[in-house]
Every structure is written in structure tokens, then in C-alpha cells.
Design an enzyme around this catalytic site. Structure first.
Site, PDB file in Angstrom:
ATOM      1  NE  ARG A   1      -3.037   0.499   3.273  1.00  0.00           N
ATOM      2  CZ  ARG A   1      -2.487   0.864   4.460  1.00  0.00           C
ATOM      3  NH1 ARG A   1      -1.877   2.029   4.577  1.00  0.00           N
ATOM      4  NH2 ARG A   1      -2.560   0.067   5.495  1.00  0.00           N
TER       5      ARG A   1
ATOM      6  CG  ASP B   1      -5.544  16.790 -15.444  1.00  0.00           C
ATOM      7  OD1 ASP B   1      -4.834  16.165 -16.266  1.00  0.00           O
ATOM      8  OD2 ASP B   1      -6.653  16.374 -15.064  1.00  0.00           O
TER       9      ASP B   1
ATOM     10  CE  LYS C   1      -9.235   8.936 -19.011  1.00  0.00           C
ATOM     11  NZ  LYS C   1      -9.483  10.268 -18.487  1.00  0.00           N
TER      12      LYS C   1
ATOM     13  CE1 TYR D   1     -12.397  13.024 -16.879  1.00  0.00           C
ATOM     14  CE2 TYR D   1     -12.362  12.996 -14.489  1.00  0.00           C
ATOM     15  CZ  TYR D   1     -12.611  12.357 -15.683  1.00  0.00           C
ATOM     16  OH  TYR D   1     -13.059  11.072 -15.684  1.00  0.00           O
TER      17      TYR D   1
HETATM   18  C1  LIG Z   1      -9.808  10.741 -17.290  1.00  0.00           C
HETATM   19  C2  LIG Z   1      -9.275  11.998 -16.756  1.00  0.00           C
HETATM   20  C3  LIG Z   1      -9.085  12.160 -15.374  1.00  0.00           C
HETATM   21  C4  LIG Z   1      -9.472  11.101 -14.371  1.00  0.00           C
HETATM   22  O1  LIG Z   1      -8.716   9.938 -14.521  1.00  0.00           O
HETATM   23  P1  LIG Z   1      -9.231   8.476 -14.062  1.00  0.00           P
HETATM   24  O2  LIG Z   1      -8.041   7.617 -14.284  1.00  0.00           O
HETATM   25  O3  LIG Z   1     -10.427   8.133 -14.881  1.00  0.00           O
HETATM   26  O4  LIG Z   1      -9.599   8.597 -12.620  1.00  0.00           O
HETATM   27  C5  LIG Z   1      -8.559  13.363 -14.953  1.00  0.00           C
HETATM   28  N1  LIG Z   1      -8.249  14.359 -15.801  1.00  0.00           N
HETATM   29  C6  LIG Z   1      -8.427  14.238 -17.121  1.00  0.00           C
HETATM   30  C7  LIG Z   1      -8.071  15.370 -18.023  1.00  0.00           C
HETATM   31  C8  LIG Z   1      -8.946  13.054 -17.656  1.00  0.00           C
HETATM   32  O5  LIG Z   1      -9.140  12.944 -18.968  1.00  0.00           O
END
Ligand SMILES: *Cc1c(COP(=O)(O)O)cnc(C)c1O
Length: 394
Positions: A59, A184, A209, A112
Site C-alpha cells: 500500500r 492536470d 489515458k 475534468y
Molecule cells: C480521465 C481523466 C481524469 C481522471 O482519470 P481516471 O483515471 O479516470 O480517474 C482526470 N483528468 C483528465 C483530463 C482526464 O481525462
């Protein structure tokens, strides 16, 4: 080998993997062990109290996960990095680590969907003061930051309308009031944009992604200043949103081809955006690589490529979107993005499904918008596919 001296395409392959692994294996072993054994109690105690290097319990830290963390640390030119079970794990652990009751965060209306919900629904419950500005109104953002805040949270390009925010300019504004800047960087990836080099303190990725790139593993990553990353890591250890060895291996494996995939997706997306822009059935195309995009100049200055994400609206209503999307053959109509295969969907069922129609309208997201994540397929095939589906609309 000092990989910070190497070009990014070398670091994607070798980052975290320069040591000789077990029995000379040329790929990182997947260590699915929950705990790590010690014969010597003094050594165990030294590792457990952070006085010696080693692993105790997965963890907290794990050797396979550590490979991935080192890879993103190098790619983002960061002092430190840590990981999470999902991208939202990275975002929520970061925000909750620095935003205690009474603190203030300045962010954008277009973050997001999940981050947006933290700002609109959850953080205010903990008495955190949230100010969301019009995403491209840099004067308003600077004015709100100047009033004093603890965290400036940015995302660029944004989801789903690909708005561009000037990281350097807003980081400079944040520095004046001593605020932490977190960005982000999911849409751009470290191939196209390095927020830390533009003045940000922390960079966040949904590794689900583009980094993994194959739609088959979830994860989140955080990289940046050591003392800040450590603070979030300590919260995550106890919060428990830890990444496991199997997805960590998948993501690190996917990242070995990151530069190849992103270069391809950058080139294909620009061609497709130009093709759509010229099509009479398309009313608007949102892609920062187009000279007509309002954020094009900032994007050109802070990005080395414009990415594989775009969105466009049809000359029509949501009813036309419902007819158009199923006609596409070379896409998965699905949530998510950044995969080798092309994915498409309306934000009202993908990125912003968590929001109400009212909240989406408030964020300026048309109900007829289509988000299109360009895969690595042959671009001529993708354009022919879009063309036949558009031409089928009356
Ligand atoms: C998908 C996404 C997230 C969240 O990610 P998860 O892995 O689905 O929790 C955050 N920011 C952006 C820009 C995203 O496309």
C-alpha cells in the site's frame, strides 16, 4: 546512466529500468507481493522508519510501481513522483492534502468532470473556499489569485473544448501570493508539454489515458517538488488509493511507445481537424493546432505538439449526433480517451456525465458536442470514415 541528460524518447524506454532486474530479466518483474520479508529485525526497523531503502508493504511502496514512478519523474523533469489507483485518486489526494478548512483554491470552470465535482460538491463541504474562473479569462484568474489563495489548479488543454491556459503566466501570479500550482497534464502528456518547466509545482496525470495508451489499465501519477509530493504520498498511504503492481506494469509498458504514439496522434489530429473544419456539416472544430483556435498562440509557445484530442459540433442538434456517431465504423463509442484505437462520444455521456445539463450549460459545453480521441490508425482511413458518416446526414 543519467537519463535526465537523454532525450525524451530514450527516457520513456529506459526510465526506472536501468538497473539489472532479477536473474537478468530485460523487463521489470511484476511483484505482486503484499509484504516484503526481513531476516534481520534491525534492518526491517530501519526500512520501516525510512532510515534505509527497501520495501515493507505494497500500500505504501512496491518495486514494480516504483519503476513507473521513476519513469514519470524523469519525463516531467521532477524531483519526486508518486502514484495512485486512478487519475481521480491523484487529483483528490493532491487537493485534500493541501486544502484544509479555511483554505482557498482558484481554478477553472472547464476542469475534468470529476475534478469539477470536487470543486462544486465536495471541497465546499469541508469549508474550503473554491473560486472557479472563466477558463480563458487570464485577467480574472490573475485578479482572483492576487486576492490570496493556497492552491491554483489548472488543466490545459481542457476537456472537452480544448481551451488553453497560460501556465507560465498563471504560475508567476501564484508565486507572488505563495500558492502551490498543480496542472492536470493528461491531454498533453510529457511529450507535448512540461508544466514544471513553465513554473508549476506539481503535475498530475490520469495514466489511464495516453500514458498507458491501450485502454486496459487505470492509474494516476503526480510529479513535482519533493516536499510537496511527499506530503501527498503520506496522505495517500493512509487514504489507501494505491496503485497495484499489475496496472503499474501495464502503464510502464505502454509508456515505452509514448513518443511514437503521440507523434502519430499529433500529426493525424491536425489533419483531421483541418478536414472537419472545411466540411459543410461541421459547425465548429475545437483543436489548439488550428491557427483559428483562440488559444493557438499560447499553445504554440508552451506545447511542442497539439495532442490527439479534439472536439467538434455538427450543424444540427443532439438528434443529429445520435444519428452520426453510430455511422462511424473506426471508433469505439465509449468513455475514456488517449488509446491506440479511436474513441468518440458526446461529453454529456463521457467526461461530464457526472454533471447535470444545467451544470454543463454553465460550463459552456454544448449538448451537441462530439469529443474525438484520435488513435494510431491510418489517418486516411479515419478521414474517410468521418467523411462517409458526415455525408450520410441529410
Ligand atoms: C480521465 C481523466 C481524469 C481522471 O482519470 P481516471 O483515471 O479516470 O480517474 C482526470 N483528468 C483528465 C483530463 C482526464 O481525462
Amino acid at each position: 546512466m543519467d537519463l535526465s541528460e537523454q532525450k525524451i524518447g530514450t527516457a520513456t524506454v529506459w526510465g526506472g529500468e536501468t538497473e539489472r532486474f532479477l536473474k537478468g530479466a530485460v523487463t521489470s518483474p511484476i511483484v505482486n507481493s503484499v509484504a516484503f520479508a526481513y531476516d534481520d529485525l534491525d534492518e526491517w526497523h530501519a526500512v520501516a522508519t525510512g532510515k534505509a531503502e527497501g520495501y515493507i508493504y505494497s500500500r505504501n511502496t512496491n518495486p514494480t510501481v516504483a519503476v513507473l514512478e521513476e519513469k514519470i519523474r524523469i519525463l516531467e523533469s521532477a524531483e519526486a513522483a508518486t502514484s495512485f489507483a486512478t487519475g481521480m485518486g491523484a487529483i483528490s489526494n493532491t487537493l485534500f492534502s493541501f486544502l484544509t478548512p479555511g483554505k482557498r483554491v482558484v481554478s477553472l470552470k472547464d476542469t475534468y468532470g470529476g475534478a469539477s465535482r470536487l470543486f462544486l460538491d465536495f471541497l465546499p463541504k469541508y469549508n474550503v473556499n473554491v473560486t472557479l474562473c472563466d477558463t480563458t479569462d487570464h485577467e480574472q484568474l490573475e485578479a482572483e489569485i492576487a486576492k490570496g489563495c493556497d492552491v491554483v489548479y489548472l488543466e490545459t488543454p481542457t476537456n472537452p473544448t480544448l481551451k488553453i491556459v497560460d501556465i507560465k503566466r498563471l504560475s508567476a501570479a501564484a508565486k507572488k501570493v505563495g500558492a502551490i500550482v498543480a496542472v492536470d497534464n493528461t491531454f498533453a502528456t510529457p511529450i507535448n508539454q512540461n508544466p514544471l518547466k513553465l513554473g508549476a509545482d506539481l503535475v498530475i496525470h490520469s495514466a489511464t489515458k495516453f500514458l498507458n495508451g491501450h485502454s486496459d489499465a487505470m492509474g494516476g501519477l503526480l510529479a513535482g517538488k519533493k516536499e510537496l509530493v511527499e506530503k501527498v504520498f503520506q496522505f495517500r498511504e493512509i487514504n489507501g488509493a494505491s496503485l497495484q503492481a499489475d496496472p503499474a506494469y501495464m502503464i510502464a509498458r505502454g509508456m515505452k511507445t509514448l513518443e511514437l504514439r503521440i507523434e502519430r496522434q499529433n500529426a493525424s489530429a491536425l489533419k483531421i481537424a483541418r478536414f472537419l473544419k472545411a466540411h459543410p456539416k461541421v459547425s465548429d472544430v475545437f483543436y489548439p493546432g488550428l491557427e483559428t483556435h483562440p488559444g493557438h498562440d499560447i499553445a504554440k509557445a508552451q506545447m511542442s505538439g497539439f495532442g490527439g484530442m479534439m472536439s467538434f459540433s455538427l450543424n444540427g442538434t443532439y438528434e443529429d449526433v445520435k444519428k452520426f456517431l453510430p455511422k462511424l465504423k473506426l471508433v469505439h463509442l465509449a468513455a475514456s480517451l488517449g488509446s491506440v484505437s479511436t474513441l468518440a462520444g458526446p461529453p454529456r455521456t463521457t467526461s461530464h456525465v457526472e454533471l447535470t445539463e444545467e451544470q454543463r450549460a454553465h460550463l459552456g459545453i454544448p449538448e451537441s458536442l462530439i469529443r474525438y480521441s484520435v488513435g494510431i490508425e491510418n489517418v486516411e482511413d479515419l478521414m474517410a470514415d468521418l467523411g462517409q458518416a458526415l455525408d450520410s446526414l441529410s
